[in-house]
Design a protein around this motif. Structure first.
Motif, mmCIF file in Angstrom:
data_model
loop_
_atom_site.group_PDB
_atom_site.id
_atom_site.type_symbol
_atom_site.label_atom_id
_atom_site.label_comp_id
_atom_site.label_asym_id
_atom_site.label_seq_id
_atom_site.Cartn_x
_atom_site.Cartn_y
_atom_site.Cartn_z
ATOM 1 N N THR A 78 -15.510 49.739 16.620
ATOM 2 C CA THR A 78 -14.524 49.094 16.272
ATOM 3 C C THR A 78 -14.071 50.040 14.606
ATOM 4 O OG1 THR A 78 -16.379 47.630 14.339
ATOM 5 C CG2 THR A 78 -16.028 46.756 16.032
ATOM 6 N N ARG A 79 -15.687 50.803 14.506
ATOM 7 C CA ARG A 79 -15.310 52.397 13.205
ATOM 8 C C ARG A 79 -13.794 52.817 13.881
ATOM 9 N NH1 ARG A 79 -19.332 53.831 15.782
ATOM 10 N NH2 ARG A 79 -19.581 55.559 16.703
ATOM 11 N N ASP A 80 -13.364 53.321 15.260
ATOM 12 C CA ASP A 80 -12.794 53.454 15.283
ATOM 13 C C ASP A 80 -11.182 52.990 15.320
ATOM 14 O OD1 ASP A 80 -14.345 55.805 15.979
ATOM 15 O OD2 ASP A 80 -14.740 55.727 18.180
ATOM 16 N N LEU A 81 -11.791 51.840 15.207
ATOM 17 C CA LEU A 81 -10.129 50.324 15.033
ATOM 18 C C LEU A 81 -9.704 49.941 14.278
ATOM 19 C CD1 LEU A 81 -11.407 48.604 18.321
ATOM 20 C CD2 LEU A 81 -10.208 50.558 18.888
ATOM 21 N N VAL A 82 -8.366 50.302 14.641
ATOM 22 C CA VAL A 82 -7.488 49.414 13.530
ATOM 23 C C VAL A 82 -6.913 47.941 13.699
ATOM 24 C CG1 VAL A 82 -5.092 49.188 12.964
ATOM 25 C CG2 VAL A 82 -5.539 51.837 12.851
ATOM 26 N N LEU A 94 -11.808 35.744 8.631
ATOM 27 C CA LEU A 94 -12.305 37.260 7.513
ATOM 28 C C LEU A 94 -13.808 37.766 7.890
ATOM 29 C CD1 LEU A 94 -11.020 36.328 3.824
ATOM 30 C CD2 LEU A 94 -10.407 38.678 5.464
ATOM 31 N N SER A 95 -15.144 36.451 8.527
ATOM 32 C CA SER A 95 -15.880 36.569 8.205
ATOM 33 C C SER A 95 -16.407 37.345 9.794
ATOM 34 C CB SER A 95 -16.671 35.330 8.513
ATOM 35 O OG SER A 95 -16.702 35.317 7.317
ATOM 36 N N ALA A 96 -15.384 37.157 10.839
ATOM 37 C CA ALA A 96 -15.878 37.742 13.021
ATOM 38 C C ALA A 96 -15.184 39.214 12.084
ATOM 39 C CB ALA A 96 -14.206 36.664 13.144
ATOM 40 N N ILE A 97 -14.106 39.481 11.836
ATOM 41 C CA ILE A 97 -14.153 40.496 11.611
ATOM 42 C C ILE A 97 -15.049 41.914 10.587
ATOM 43 C CG2 ILE A 97 -11.866 41.876 9.673
ATOM 44 C CD1 ILE A 97 -9.690 40.480 10.286
ATOM 45 N N THR A 98 -15.615 41.188 9.683
ATOM 46 C CA THR A 98 -16.659 41.704 8.791
ATOM 47 C C THR A 98 -17.856 41.594 9.760
ATOM 48 O OG1 THR A 98 -15.858 40.400 7.068
ATOM 49 C CG2 THR A 98 -18.316 41.845 6.922
ATOM 50 N N TRP A 99 -18.089 40.267 10.607
ATOM 51 C CA TRP A 99 -18.909 40.847 11.553
ATOM 52 C C TRP A 99 -18.768 41.492 12.021
ATOM 53 C CZ3 TRP A 99 -24.241 39.476 10.261
ATOM 54 C CH2 TRP A 99 -25.024 38.543 9.418
ATOM 55 N N ALA A 100 -17.839 42.129 12.881
ATOM 56 C CA ALA A 100 -17.625 42.344 13.678
ATOM 57 C C ALA A 100 -17.377 44.154 13.290
ATOM 58 C CB ALA A 100 -16.446 41.974 14.538
ATOM 59 N N GLY A 101 -17.937 44.736 12.095
ATOM 60 C CA GLY A 101 -17.977 45.889 11.879
ATOM 61 C C GLY A 101 -16.863 46.672 11.730
ATOM 62 N N PHE A 102 -15.176 45.869 11.370
ATOM 63 C CA PHE A 102 -13.962 46.669 11.192
ATOM 64 C C PHE A 102 -13.621 47.465 9.844
ATOM 65 C CE2 PHE A 102 -13.674 44.337 15.108
ATOM 66 C CZ PHE A 102 -12.227 45.262 15.665
ATOM 67 N N ASP A 103 -13.516 48.714 9.417
ATOM 68 C CA ASP A 103 -14.095 48.380 8.362
ATOM 69 C C ASP A 103 -12.227 48.660 7.326
ATOM 70 O OD1 ASP A 103 -12.218 51.064 9.966
ATOM 71 O OD2 ASP A 103 -13.464 52.611 8.972
ATOM 72 N N ASN A 104 -11.671 47.846 8.274
ATOM 73 C CA ASN A 104 -9.751 47.407 8.052
ATOM 74 C C ASN A 104 -9.265 46.347 8.589
ATOM 75 O OD1 ASN A 104 -7.957 48.281 10.175
ATOM 76 N ND2 ASN A 104 -9.791 49.816 10.513
ATOM 77 N N PHE A 105 -8.180 45.981 8.228
ATOM 78 C CA PHE A 105 -7.282 45.359 8.581
ATOM 79 C C PHE A 105 -6.171 45.302 7.971
ATOM 80 C CE2 PHE A 105 -9.500 42.089 5.616
ATOM 81 C CZ PHE A 105 -8.531 40.741 5.547
ATOM 82 N N ALA A 143 -17.204 46.265 0.095
ATOM 83 C CA ALA A 143 -18.499 47.177 0.917
ATOM 84 C C ALA A 143 -17.822 47.045 2.518
ATOM 85 C CB ALA A 143 -19.672 46.844 0.323
ATOM 86 N N PHE A 144 -16.970 46.451 3.038
ATOM 87 C CA PHE A 144 -16.889 46.147 4.979
ATOM 88 C C PHE A 144 -15.940 46.912 4.861
ATOM 89 C CE2 PHE A 144 -20.296 42.719 2.883
ATOM 90 C CZ PHE A 144 -20.898 42.935 3.684
ATOM 91 N N TRP A 145 -14.242 46.462 4.278
ATOM 92 C CA TRP A 145 -12.923 46.570 4.527
ATOM 93 C C TRP A 145 -12.601 46.838 3.671
ATOM 94 C CZ3 TRP A 145 -11.137 42.708 2.860
ATOM 95 C CH2 TRP A 145 -11.802 41.343 2.918
#
Length: 195
Positions: A78-82, A94-105, A143-145
Motif C-alpha cells: 500500500t505504501r507504493d499506491l495512490v 477513513l478507518s479502512a484506509i488507515t488500517w490498510a496502511g495507505f499514506d494518502n488518499f 501521522a497515518f496519511w
C-alpha cells in the motif's frame, strides 16, 4: 507522505475506469461512491471499484475496492499506491484506509457535495454524532496519511491545462448528477440503511 499526484491522471481514472462501474452499480440500486488504486511510480491503474451496498451495507466504494485489492494474489504494498476516492471517505472508509496502511488518499467530491448535491448527509452526521467532529473537520494531514482534494490540485495547475481540467471536472460532475438522480429515484426499492 506521498507527494501530490497528477490531477489529470486522477480525473482520467475517474472518468474512464470508476464511472462506468458506478453507472452499473447505480443501475443495480447502489450509491454513487467509488474508488481506485494507482501505482505511485507511474500512475498506472491497479484496480477500480464501486459501491456494492445492496449486497452488504458495509461495501462502500472504498471498502469494495479494498476487498478486491486483498483478493489479488500479487498485490503491491500500500505504501507504493495512490488511493483515489470519488467522494471524501466516510468514517468507516477513513478507518479502512488507515488500517490498510495507505499514506494518502485523494477525493473528488467533498462531504458538503455528498450532502448538498447528492442528498447523502450521513458522513457529516456520523462525524458529528459519533466523533464530535463539526463540519467534517478531521485532520487531513496526520501521522497515518495526507488527504488531498482533487479540485485543489486542478486549481493549482497552470493555464491552459487548468481550463481543460475544469472542463473535465464539470463533465464528471454532470454524469454524477444524473447518477445521483437515478439513485434518489430508486433508493426506496432497496433496504440499504442510511439510504
Amino acid at each position: 507522505m506521498a507527494a501530490p499526484a497528477a490531477a489529470s491522471r486522477l480525473l482520467e481514472v475517474m472518468e474512464r475506469d470508476v464511472l462506468p462501474m458506478t453507472e452499473r452499480g447505480v443501475a443495480a440500486g447502489n450509491k454513487v461512491f467509488g474508488a481506485a488504486l494507482l501505482r505511485k511510480s507511474d500512475m498506472s491503474l491497479v484496480l477500480a471499484g464501486t459501491n456494492s451496498e445492496t449486497d452488504n451495507p458495509l461495501l462502500h466504494g472504498e471498502i469494495s475496492t479494498l476487498n478486491q485489492f486483498y483478493e489479488m494474489a500479487d498485490r503491491p504494498p500500500t505504501r507504493d499506491l495512490v488511493f483515489l476516492s470519488t467522494h471524501e471517505p466516510c468514517p468507516l472508509c477513513l478507518s479502512a484506509i488507515t488500517w490498510a496502511g495507505f499514506d494518502n488518499f485523494y477525493y473528488f467530491f467533498t462531504y458538503e457535495d455528498s450532502r448538498d448535491a447528492f442528498g447523502i448527509p450521513h458522513d457529516l452526521l456520523i462525524l458529528k454524532e459519533v466523533f464530535g467532529v463539526e463540519d467534517g473537520g478531521y485532520r487531513r494531514t496526520n501521522a497515518f496519511w495526507t488527504a488531498y482534494s482533487i479540485r485543489d490540485l486542478v486549481d493549482a495547475e497552470p493555464e491552459p491545462l487548468r481550463t481543460q481540467l475544469l472542463e473535465q471536472d464539470q463533465r464528471i460532475r454532470d454524469v454524477y448528477a444524473g447518477l445521483s438522480q437515478t439513485y434518489q429515484e430508486s433508493k426506496g426499492d432497496n433496504d440499504i440503511p442510511f439510504n
